[in-house]
Scaffold this motif. Structure first.
Motif, short mmCIF file in Angstrom:
data_model
loop_
_atom_site.label_atom_id
_atom_site.label_comp_id
_atom_site.label_asym_id
_atom_site.label_seq_id
_atom_site.Cartn_x
_atom_site.Cartn_y
_atom_site.Cartn_z
N ASP A 48 0.84 -1.20 0.00
CA ASP A 48 0.00 0.00 0.00
C ASP A 48 0.88 1.26 0.00
O ASP A 48 0.68 2.18 -0.81
CB ASP A 48 -0.89 -0.02 1.25
CG ASP A 48 -2.13 0.83 1.13
OD1 ASP A 48 -2.40 1.38 0.05
OD2 ASP A 48 -2.85 0.94 2.14
N GLN A 49 1.87 1.27 0.88
CA GLN A 49 2.78 2.42 0.97
C GLN A 49 3.58 2.59 -0.33
O GLN A 49 3.75 3.71 -0.82
CB GLN A 49 3.73 2.24 2.16
CG GLN A 49 4.69 3.38 2.34
CD GLN A 49 5.63 3.16 3.52
OE1 GLN A 49 5.73 2.07 4.07
NE2 GLN A 49 6.31 4.20 3.90
N TRP A 50 4.06 1.48 -0.90
CA TRP A 50 4.85 1.56 -2.13
C TRP A 50 4.00 2.13 -3.27
O TRP A 50 4.46 3.01 -4.01
CB TRP A 50 5.40 0.17 -2.49
CG TRP A 50 6.34 0.23 -3.64
CD1 TRP A 50 7.68 0.45 -3.59
CD2 TRP A 50 6.01 0.11 -5.03
NE1 TRP A 50 8.21 0.47 -4.86
CE2 TRP A 50 7.20 0.27 -5.77
CE3 TRP A 50 4.82 -0.11 -5.72
CZ2 TRP A 50 7.24 0.20 -7.16
CZ3 TRP A 50 4.86 -0.17 -7.10
CH2 TRP A 50 6.06 -0.02 -7.81
N LEU A 51 2.77 1.65 -3.43
CA LEU A 51 1.89 2.15 -4.50
C LEU A 51 1.60 3.64 -4.31
O LEU A 51 1.54 4.39 -5.28
CB LEU A 51 0.59 1.35 -4.55
CG LEU A 51 0.69 -0.03 -5.16
CD1 LEU A 51 -0.60 -0.81 -4.92
CD2 LEU A 51 1.00 0.04 -6.65
N THR A 52 1.41 4.06 -3.07
CA THR A 52 1.17 5.48 -2.78
C THR A 52 2.39 6.31 -3.14
O THR A 52 2.27 7.37 -3.76
CB THR A 52 0.79 5.68 -1.30
OG1 THR A 52 -0.39 4.92 -1.03
CG2 THR A 52 0.54 7.13 -0.99
N GLN A 53 3.58 5.84 -2.77
CA GLN A 53 4.81 6.56 -3.10
C GLN A 53 5.01 6.69 -4.60
O GLN A 53 5.58 7.67 -5.07
CB GLN A 53 6.03 5.86 -2.48
CG GLN A 53 6.10 5.98 -0.99
CD GLN A 53 7.17 5.09 -0.38
OE1 GLN A 53 7.71 4.19 -1.01
NE2 GLN A 53 7.48 5.35 0.89
#
Length: 197
Positions: A48-53
C-alpha cells in the motif's frame, strides 16, 4: 546461508526508476550483502505504501493480502522479462502473457449493472481491487513501454554482487548506486591484492 528480510535497503532509486515505475517495481525486492533481503511489497501495508509513493493509489487504499500478492507476482514476471532483455534471451511466454493479461484486465469504462428495484446503472467493480487493477495495468504498460522503447538498449542489471537491481545505464555506469559501485571497486581491489580472480 540463511536469508533475513529487513525493512529498508537505504538505497536511492536506481537510475531510471523515477521515470519508469516498472523499474522501481522490479527493484522493490533487493538482495543485500550478508544474506539480507528487502521486500517493500512483503506485506499489504508495505505494498500500500509503495503504491502510494509511486503515485498509483491514494493514501491508505486498503491493500488486501490478495492484492499485494498480485503486485508481487507482476514484479516477478516483469523481472523475468527484464532479465531476458538484458541477457538477450527469448522471454518466457508465461511472463509475456502475465503482462498482457494485466494490461487487458482493467475495464476502460463503467460496466452496466442492473438493480431489480431501481433498474440499470453504470458502476465500476469492487473499488479496492479496481484501484489495484489500475495500478497493476499502469505498471504493466510501463514495463511494456520500457522493453519496447528507446530506453530498452540502456536497461542493464547492477554489476555489483549480490545486488539484483536493474537500472538504465548512463555512459559507462554499471551500478545502481554509489554504494554498489564502491563495493564492486573494493572487491576488485581486494582481489588484486590477494591475487584472486
Amino acid at each position: 546461508m540463511e536469508e533475513s528480510v529487513i525493512t529498508g535497503s537505504g538505497l536511492p532509486p536506481a537510475p531510471g526508476a523515477e521515470q519508469h515505475p516498472s523499474l522501481a517495481l522490479v527493484n522493490s525486492a533487493v538482495a543485500l550483502p550478508g544474506g539480507h533481503y528487502v521486500d517493500q511489497l512483503g506485506t499489504p501495508a508495505g505494498a500500500d505504501q509503495w503504491l502510494t509513493q509511486q503515485g498509483l493509489t491514494p493514501v491508505d487504499a486498503g491493500m488486501l493480502d490478495m492484492c499485494a500478492a498480485q503486485l508481487r507476482s507482476l514484479r516477478e514476471q516483469a523481472r523475468a522479462l527484464f532479465a531476458s532483455r538484458v541477457a538477450g534471451l527469448p522471454a518466457l511466454p508465461a511472463a509475456v502473457n502475465a503482462i498482457n493479461d494485466t494490461l487487458t484486465r482493467v475495464p476502460t469504462a463503467p460496466l452496466l449493472a442492473w438493480d431489480d428495484k431501481s433498474g440499470p446503472y453504470r458502476a465500476m467493480p469492487n473499488p479496492t481491487s479496481e484501484l489495484v487493477d489500475h495500478a497493476l495495468a499502469a505498471l504493466a504498460a510501463d514495463a511494456a513501454d520500457l522493453l519496447t522503447g528507446p530506453d530498452a538498449e540502456r536497461l542493464t542489471a547492477c554489476a555489483s554482487a549480490p545486488c539484483n537491481r536493474y537500472l538504465l545505464r548512463h555512459g559507462r555506469r554499471q551500478w545502481c548506486s554509489t554504494r554498489c559501485g564502491d563495493r564492486a571497486r573494493a572487491a576488485r581491489a581486494y582481489a588484486r591484492r590477494t591475487g584472486r580472480t
